[in-house]
Design a protein around this motif. Structure first.
Motif, PDB file in Angstrom:
ATOM      1  N   TRP A  22       0.834  -1.200   0.000  1.00 32.74           N
ATOM      2  CA  TRP A  22       0.000   0.000   0.000  1.00 32.74           C
ATOM      3  C   TRP A  22       0.867   1.247   0.000  1.00 32.74           C
ATOM      4  N   PRO A  23       0.616   2.187  -0.923  1.00 33.80           N
ATOM      5  CA  PRO A  23       1.416   3.402  -0.967  1.00 33.80           C
ATOM      6  C   PRO A  23       1.308   4.195   0.327  1.00 33.80           C
ATOM      7  N   ARG A  24       2.375   4.774   0.711  1.00 31.95           N
ATOM      8  CA  ARG A  24       2.421   5.531   1.957  1.00 31.95           C
ATOM      9  C   ARG A  24       2.393   7.013   1.681  1.00 31.95           C
ATOM     10  N   PRO A  25       2.300   7.799   2.719  1.00 31.70           N
ATOM     11  CA  PRO A  25       2.262   9.248   2.539  1.00 31.70           C
ATOM     12  C   PRO A  25       3.444   9.747   1.716  1.00 31.70           C
ATOM     13  N   ARG A  26       3.283  10.927   1.249  1.00 36.11           N
ATOM     14  CA  ARG A  26       4.287  11.510   0.364  1.00 36.11           C
ATOM     15  C   ARG A  26       5.636  11.666   1.057  1.00 36.11           C
ATOM     16  N   HIS A  27       6.662  11.412   0.293  1.00 42.70           N
ATOM     17  CA  HIS A  27       8.051  11.598   0.717  1.00 42.70           C
ATOM     18  C   HIS A  27       8.591  12.658  -0.230  1.00 42.70           C
ATOM     19  N   GLY A  28       8.723  13.873   0.265  1.00 43.17           N
ATOM     20  CA  GLY A  28       8.938  14.982  -0.651  1.00 43.17           C
ATOM     21  C   GLY A  28       7.627  15.163  -1.379  1.00 43.17           C
ATOM     22  N   GLY A  29       7.615  15.176  -2.686  1.00 44.62           N
ATOM     23  CA  GLY A  29       6.375  15.256  -3.447  1.00 44.62           C
ATOM     24  C   GLY A  29       5.946  13.920  -3.995  1.00 44.62           C
ATOM     25  N   ASP A  30       6.581  12.838  -3.571  1.00 43.27           N
ATOM     26  CA  ASP A  30       6.356  11.522  -4.158  1.00 43.27           C
ATOM     27  C   ASP A  30       5.581  10.599  -3.232  1.00 43.27           C
ATOM     28  N   ILE A  31       4.926   9.609  -3.841  1.00 43.90           N
ATOM     29  CA  ILE A  31       4.275   8.537  -3.095  1.00 43.90           C
ATOM     30  C   ILE A  31       5.162   7.312  -3.249  1.00 43.90           C
ATOM     31  N   LEU A  32       5.452   6.648  -2.136  1.00 43.27           N
ATOM     32  CA  LEU A  32       6.335   5.484  -2.147  1.00 43.27           C
ATOM     33  C   LEU A  32       5.531   4.203  -2.009  1.00 43.27           C
ATOM     34  N   VAL A  33       5.901   3.203  -2.799  1.00 39.51           N
ATOM     35  CA  VAL A  33       5.303   1.880  -2.723  1.00 39.51           C
ATOM     36  C   VAL A  33       6.451   0.888  -2.572  1.00 39.51           C
ATOM     37  N   GLY A  34       6.441   0.135  -1.506  1.00 43.79           N
ATOM     38  CA  GLY A  34       7.446  -0.907  -1.321  1.00 43.79           C
ATOM     39  C   GLY A  34       6.835  -2.247  -1.703  1.00 43.79           C
ATOM     40  N   THR A  35       7.522  -2.992  -2.543  1.00 42.81           N
ATOM     41  CA  THR A  35       6.994  -4.281  -2.999  1.00 42.81           C
ATOM     42  C   THR A  35       8.150  -5.187  -3.390  1.00 42.81           C
ATOM     43  N   ALA A  36       7.838  -6.456  -3.571  1.00 39.39           N
ATOM     44  CA  ALA A  36       8.837  -7.390  -4.092  1.00 39.39           C
ATOM     45  C   ALA A  36       8.996  -7.127  -5.585  1.00 39.39           C
ATOM     46  N   LYS A  37      10.102  -7.543  -6.148  1.00 39.41           N
ATOM     47  CA  LYS A  37      10.322  -7.323  -7.579  1.00 39.41           C
ATOM     48  C   LYS A  37       9.594  -8.395  -8.376  1.00 39.41           C
ATOM     49  N   HIS A  38       8.282  -8.226  -8.462  1.00 36.76           N
ATOM     50  CA  HIS A  38       7.432  -9.121  -9.255  1.00 36.76           C
ATOM     51  C   HIS A  38       7.714  -8.888 -10.738  1.00 36.76           C
ATOM     52  N   PRO A  39       7.358  -9.840 -11.599  1.00 36.70           N
ATOM     53  CA  PRO A  39       7.604  -9.655 -13.029  1.00 36.70           C
ATOM     54  C   PRO A  39       7.009  -8.367 -13.603  1.00 36.70           C
ATOM     55  N   TRP A  40       5.828  -7.936 -13.122  1.00 30.26           N
ATOM     56  CA  TRP A  40       5.209  -6.732 -13.661  1.00 30.26           C
ATOM     57  C   TRP A  40       6.023  -5.475 -13.361  1.00 30.26           C
ATOM     58  N   GLU A  64       9.178   5.489 -11.057  1.00 35.75           N
ATOM     59  CA  GLU A  64      10.562   5.033 -11.138  1.00 35.75           C
ATOM     60  C   GLU A  64      10.712   3.864 -10.172  1.00 35.75           C
ATOM     61  N   VAL A  65      11.404   2.821 -10.615  1.00 37.05           N
ATOM     62  CA  VAL A  65      11.698   1.679  -9.752  1.00 37.05           C
ATOM     63  C   VAL A  65      13.096   1.883  -9.183  1.00 37.05           C
ATOM     64  N   LEU A  66      13.185   1.894  -7.875  1.00 30.44           N
ATOM     65  CA  LEU A  66      14.473   2.032  -7.193  1.00 30.44           C
ATOM     66  C   LEU A  66      14.840   0.675  -6.616  1.00 30.44           C
ATOM     67  N   ALA A  67      15.963   0.137  -7.058  1.00 24.24           N
ATOM     68  CA  ALA A  67      16.378  -1.190  -6.618  1.00 24.24           C
ATOM     69  C   ALA A  67      17.766  -1.198  -5.999  1.00 24.24           C
ATOM     70  N   ASP A  68      18.450  -0.043  -5.989  1.00 32.72           N
ATOM     71  CA  ASP A  68      19.796  -0.011  -5.423  1.00 32.72           C
ATOM     72  C   ASP A  68      19.725  -0.033  -3.895  1.00 32.72           C
ATOM     73  N   GLU A  69      20.779  -0.542  -3.285  1.00 31.23           N
ATOM     74  CA  GLU A  69      20.815  -0.729  -1.831  1.00 31.23           C
ATOM     75  C   GLU A  69      20.503   0.548  -1.068  1.00 31.23           C
ATOM     76  N   GLU A  70      21.192   1.640  -1.387  1.00 33.30           N
ATOM     77  CA  GLU A  70      21.030   2.876  -0.611  1.00 33.30           C
ATOM     78  C   GLU A  70      19.593   3.382  -0.661  1.00 33.30           C
ATOM     79  N   SER A  71      19.000   3.425  -1.844  1.00 29.09           N
ATOM     80  CA  SER A  71      17.629   3.927  -1.987  1.00 29.09           C
ATOM     81  C   SER A  71      16.619   3.030  -1.288  1.00 29.09           C
ATOM     82  N   VAL A  72      16.729   1.725  -1.498  1.00 29.96           N
ATOM     83  CA  VAL A  72      15.757   0.798  -0.909  1.00 29.96           C
ATOM     84  C   VAL A  72      15.840   0.823   0.614  1.00 29.96           C
ATOM     85  N   VAL A  73      17.036   0.801   1.160  1.00 27.51           N
ATOM     86  CA  VAL A  73      17.175   0.806   2.623  1.00 27.51           C
ATOM     87  C   VAL A  73      16.631   2.110   3.202  1.00 27.51           C
ATOM     88  N   ARG A  74      17.031   3.235   2.641  1.00 25.82           N
ATOM     89  CA  ARG A  74      16.606   4.545   3.148  1.00 25.82           C
ATOM     90  C   ARG A  74      15.092   4.728   3.032  1.00 25.82           C
TER      91      ARG A  74
END
Length: 121
Positions: A22-40, A64-74
């Motif tokens: 489920w997308p969470r509140p805005r981070h800056g001006g963006d909405i963040l969605v955390g999910t597994a890297k499904h094929p879609w 944008e899909v962020l998959a790098d360590e620094e972005s995903v962890v932060r």
């Protein structure tokens, strides 16, 4: 129950409210969605707009899909602060001050978590 629908390259993916992505509140001006890297997720490309609906009319969003360590962890830590259910689903604990455990966020990244950053004008 509110359903979030992302339409990506003519494919629809739905997230139910309270679910792990489920997308969470805005981070800056963006909405963040955390999910597994499904094929879609591979169908999402920066600069290619997608449609998103939060139970109302469809809006166009840049994604944008962020998959790098620094972005995903932060950003996993940011999502976890606002969504304890998502944190629990992803095995993230909290310290005595209520901050997400960084090692757990790192482990979530190692297990394939990616972050979708949606910019909805």
């Amino acid at each position: 129950m509110t359903t979030v629908v992302l339409t990506v390259d003519c494919r629809a993916t739905q997230f139910s409210e309270g679910g792990p992505a489920w997308p969470r509140p805005r981070h800056g001006g963006d909405i963040l969605v955390g999910t597994a890297k499904h094929p879609w997720v591979s169908n999402i490309r920066k600069g290619v707009p997608l449609e998103v609906s939060f139970g109302g009319s469809r809006l166009t969003a840049d994604a944008e899909v962020l998959a790098d360590e620094e972005s995903v962890v932060r950003l996993s830590e940011a999502i976890a602060r606002d969504n304890k259910q998502w944190a629990k689903f992803n095995g993230m604990g909290f310290d005595a001050d209520g901050n997400p455990n960084r090692a757990d966020a790192y482990q979530s990244w190692q297990q394939g978590t990616v972050i979708l950053r949606l910019t909805v004008p």
